[in-house]
Design a protein around this motif. Structure first.
Motif, PDB file in Angstrom:
ATOM      1  N   UNK A 188      -3.949   1.002  -2.554  1.00 45.41           N
ATOM      2  CA  UNK A 188      -3.142  -0.103  -3.059  1.00 45.41           C
ATOM      3  C   UNK A 188      -2.083   0.483  -3.979  1.00 45.41           C
ATOM      4  N   UNK A 189      -0.906  -0.073  -3.944  1.00 41.17           N
ATOM      5  CA  UNK A 189       0.196   0.450  -4.755  1.00 41.17           C
ATOM      6  C   UNK A 189      -0.137   0.419  -6.246  1.00 41.17           C
ATOM      7  N   UNK A 190      -0.876  -0.593  -6.697  1.00 39.11           N
ATOM      8  CA  UNK A 190      -1.212  -0.684  -8.124  1.00 39.11           C
ATOM      9  C   UNK A 190      -2.107   0.464  -8.578  1.00 39.11           C
ATOM     10  N   UNK A 191      -2.874   1.038  -7.677  1.00 40.51           N
ATOM     11  CA  UNK A 191      -3.829   2.089  -8.033  1.00 40.51           C
ATOM     12  C   UNK A 191      -3.275   3.493  -7.844  1.00 40.51           C
ATOM     13  N   UNK A 192      -2.114   3.609  -7.234  1.00 42.01           N
ATOM     14  CA  UNK A 192      -1.537   4.915  -6.945  1.00 42.01           C
ATOM     15  C   UNK A 192      -0.869   5.473  -8.203  1.00 42.01           C
TER      16      UNK A 192
ATOM     17  N   UNK B 285       0.829  -1.201   0.000  1.00 42.45           N
ATOM     18  CA  UNK B 285       0.000   0.000   0.000  1.00 42.45           C
ATOM     19  C   UNK B 285       0.864   1.252   0.000  1.00 42.45           C
ATOM     20  N   UNK B 286       0.264   2.343  -0.442  1.00 47.75           N
ATOM     21  CA  UNK B 286       0.894   3.651  -0.412  1.00 47.75           C
ATOM     22  C   UNK B 286       0.087   4.500   0.560  1.00 47.75           C
ATOM     23  N   UNK B 287       0.783   5.128   1.505  1.00 44.17           N
ATOM     24  CA  UNK B 287       0.131   5.994   2.485  1.00 44.17           C
ATOM     25  C   UNK B 287       0.746   7.376   2.362  1.00 44.17           C
ATOM     26  N   UNK B 288      -0.110   8.379   2.248  1.00 44.03           N
ATOM     27  CA  UNK B 288       0.389   9.742   2.121  1.00 44.03           C
ATOM     28  C   UNK B 288      -0.579  10.716   2.786  1.00 44.03           C
TER      29      UNK B 288
ATOM     30  N   UNK C  42       9.065  -1.425  -8.660  1.00 46.04           N
ATOM     31  CA  UNK C  42       9.871  -2.539  -8.166  1.00 46.04           C
ATOM     32  C   UNK C  42       9.225  -3.325  -7.027  1.00 46.04           C
ATOM     33  N   UNK C  43       8.263  -2.728  -6.311  1.00 43.53           N
ATOM     34  CA  UNK C  43       7.708  -3.430  -5.137  1.00 43.53           C
ATOM     35  C   UNK C  43       6.213  -3.693  -5.181  1.00 43.53           C
ATOM     36  N   UNK C  44       5.487  -3.106  -6.115  1.00 39.89           N
ATOM     37  CA  UNK C  44       4.024  -3.168  -6.029  1.00 39.89           C
ATOM     38  C   UNK C  44       3.441  -4.581  -6.112  1.00 39.89           C
ATOM     39  N   UNK C  45       4.119  -5.512  -6.718  1.00 39.74           N
ATOM     40  CA  UNK C  45       3.597  -6.882  -6.816  1.00 39.74           C
ATOM     41  C   UNK C  45       4.355  -7.859  -5.924  1.00 39.74           C
ATOM     42  N   UNK C  46       5.042  -7.352  -4.920  1.00 43.43           N
ATOM     43  CA  UNK C  46       5.778  -8.217  -3.990  1.00 43.43           C
ATOM     44  C   UNK C  46       4.798  -9.098  -3.221  1.00 43.43           C
ATOM     45  N   UNK C  47       5.135 -10.376  -3.114  1.00 37.89           N
ATOM     46  CA  UNK C  47       4.275 -11.303  -2.375  1.00 37.89           C
ATOM     47  C   UNK C  47       4.931 -11.793  -1.089  1.00 37.89           C
ATOM     48  N   UNK C  48       6.233 -11.597  -0.975  1.00 37.58           N
ATOM     49  CA  UNK C  48       6.927 -11.981   0.254  1.00 37.58           C
ATOM     50  C   UNK C  48       7.746 -10.790   0.751  1.00 37.58           C
TER      51      UNK C  48
END
Length: 108
Positions: free
Chosen positions: A39-43, A26-29, A56-62
């Motif tokens: 969600x990072x994908x929607x930002x 997620x992105x928090x601002x 580089x990180x939006x689809x990280x699963x671990x």
């Protein structure tokens, strides 16, 4: 919980109930006097540095995927500040990400 800051944007790896895995990124601002989580994908942003890190990180699963993504972004020139999180001691309201963890626990 993995938290880093790029300029004025926090990028958060929200932990899954299974240790070592991430439920979401997620992105928090802060916009005015209100904190917003997405969600990072929607930002969307026009800032190239923030976009580079998110790519580089939006689809990280671990947690390891998240760390590797941050390292890739840093090697590409992004200035990333890592935030040390101690038991929900966050620089933004914890209810922005806390509810998401609880929701996933109910689904699992």
């Amino acid at each position: 919980m993995d938290v880093c800051k790029v300029k004025e944007v926090y990028i958060v790896g929200i932990p899954h109930v299974i240790a070592g895995y991430l439920q979401d990124v997620a992105v928090v601002y802060n916009k005015g006097d209100k904190w917003i989580a997405q969600k990072a994908e929607h930002f969307r942003t026009n800032d190239k540095e923030v976009s580079s890190v998110l790519k580089n990180v939006m689809y990280a699963t671990t947690e390891d995927d998240f760390e590797e993504g941050i390292e890739r972004a840093v090697s590409q020139g992004a200035r990333v500040q890592r935030i040390e999180v101690k038991k929900w001691n966050l620089p933004f309201p914890k209810n922005l990400v806390e509810g998401k963890v609880k929701l996933q626990k109910e689904v699992d």
